[in-house]
Design a protein around this motif. Structure first.
Motif, mmCIF file in Angstrom:
data_model
loop_
_atom_site.group_PDB
_atom_site.id
_atom_site.type_symbol
_atom_site.label_atom_id
_atom_site.label_comp_id
_atom_site.label_asym_id
_atom_site.label_seq_id
_atom_site.Cartn_x
_atom_site.Cartn_y
_atom_site.Cartn_z
ATOM 1 N N GLY A 1 70.585 39.276 -0.900
ATOM 2 C CA GLY A 1 69.867 40.141 0.034
ATOM 3 C C GLY A 1 69.020 41.210 -0.632
ATOM 4 N N THR A 2 69.276 41.515 -1.909
ATOM 5 C CA THR A 2 68.475 42.508 -2.627
ATOM 6 C C THR A 2 67.035 42.019 -2.750
ATOM 7 N N ARG A 3 66.090 42.912 -2.460
ATOM 8 C CA ARG A 3 64.679 42.587 -2.611
ATOM 9 C C ARG A 3 64.151 43.214 -3.903
ATOM 10 N N VAL A 4 63.277 42.461 -4.589
ATOM 11 C CA VAL A 4 62.717 42.900 -5.867
ATOM 12 C C VAL A 4 61.215 42.645 -5.849
ATOM 13 N N ARG A 5 60.439 43.685 -6.135
ATOM 14 C CA ARG A 5 58.977 43.552 -6.210
ATOM 15 C C ARG A 5 58.601 43.283 -7.659
ATOM 16 N N ILE A 6 57.803 42.217 -7.859
ATOM 17 C CA ILE A 6 57.407 41.821 -9.211
ATOM 18 C C ILE A 6 55.889 41.763 -9.320
#
Length: 139
Positions: free
Chosen positions: A47-52
């Protein structure tokens, strides 16, 4: 469309995992990442969101869909009609080292985009695997 890359790293799985799971520090050891930012909390859990942000690619938000502590994690990006899933797996080798396996699976509309960027995608996966190998070998 599926792309894969592997590297054998002469470091124990726990050491490699510590580097791999610290995603916000990836730009320190691979040129394929400009910025990685965890948007939810401080660690990777489902569920963790990560912006790359990567060179020559649009900024994307990835959502962690699986974590096997000390062994693997994966995340997905894009709508269900154009989903991309990236996998990161570690396997202990008899030598005491670690085998890294990176994979990128593009489906639907993402596969269309992927066909246009196949060379870049393969290059990035190879670079990431080799960069992690070098980084963990130097420590």
């Amino acid at each position: 469309m599926r792309h894969d890359s592997t590297a054998d790293i002469p470091a124990p799985v726990d050491d490699v995992w510590a580097v791999l799971i610290d995603v916000e520090r990836w730009p320190e050891w691979t040129p394929t990442m400009r910025r990685v930012e965890i948007l939810d909390g401080a660690e990777l859990v489902p569920g963790t969101r990560v912006r790359i942000a990567q060179p020559r690619l649009p900024v994307l938000v990835w959502t962690v869909d699986e974590v096997r502590p000390g062994a693997a994690f994966s995340w997905v990006s894009g709508p269900s009609a154009g989903r991309t899933r990236a996998t990161h797996e570690l396997t202990a080798l008899p030598s005491g080292g670690t085998r890294l396996a990176l994979g990128l699976d593009q489906r639907g509309l993402s596969a269309v985009f992927g066909a246009l960027t196949t060379g870049l995608t393969k290059s990035y996966l190879r670079t990431e695997a080799e960069s992690l190998r070098r980084y963990c070998s130097a420590g």
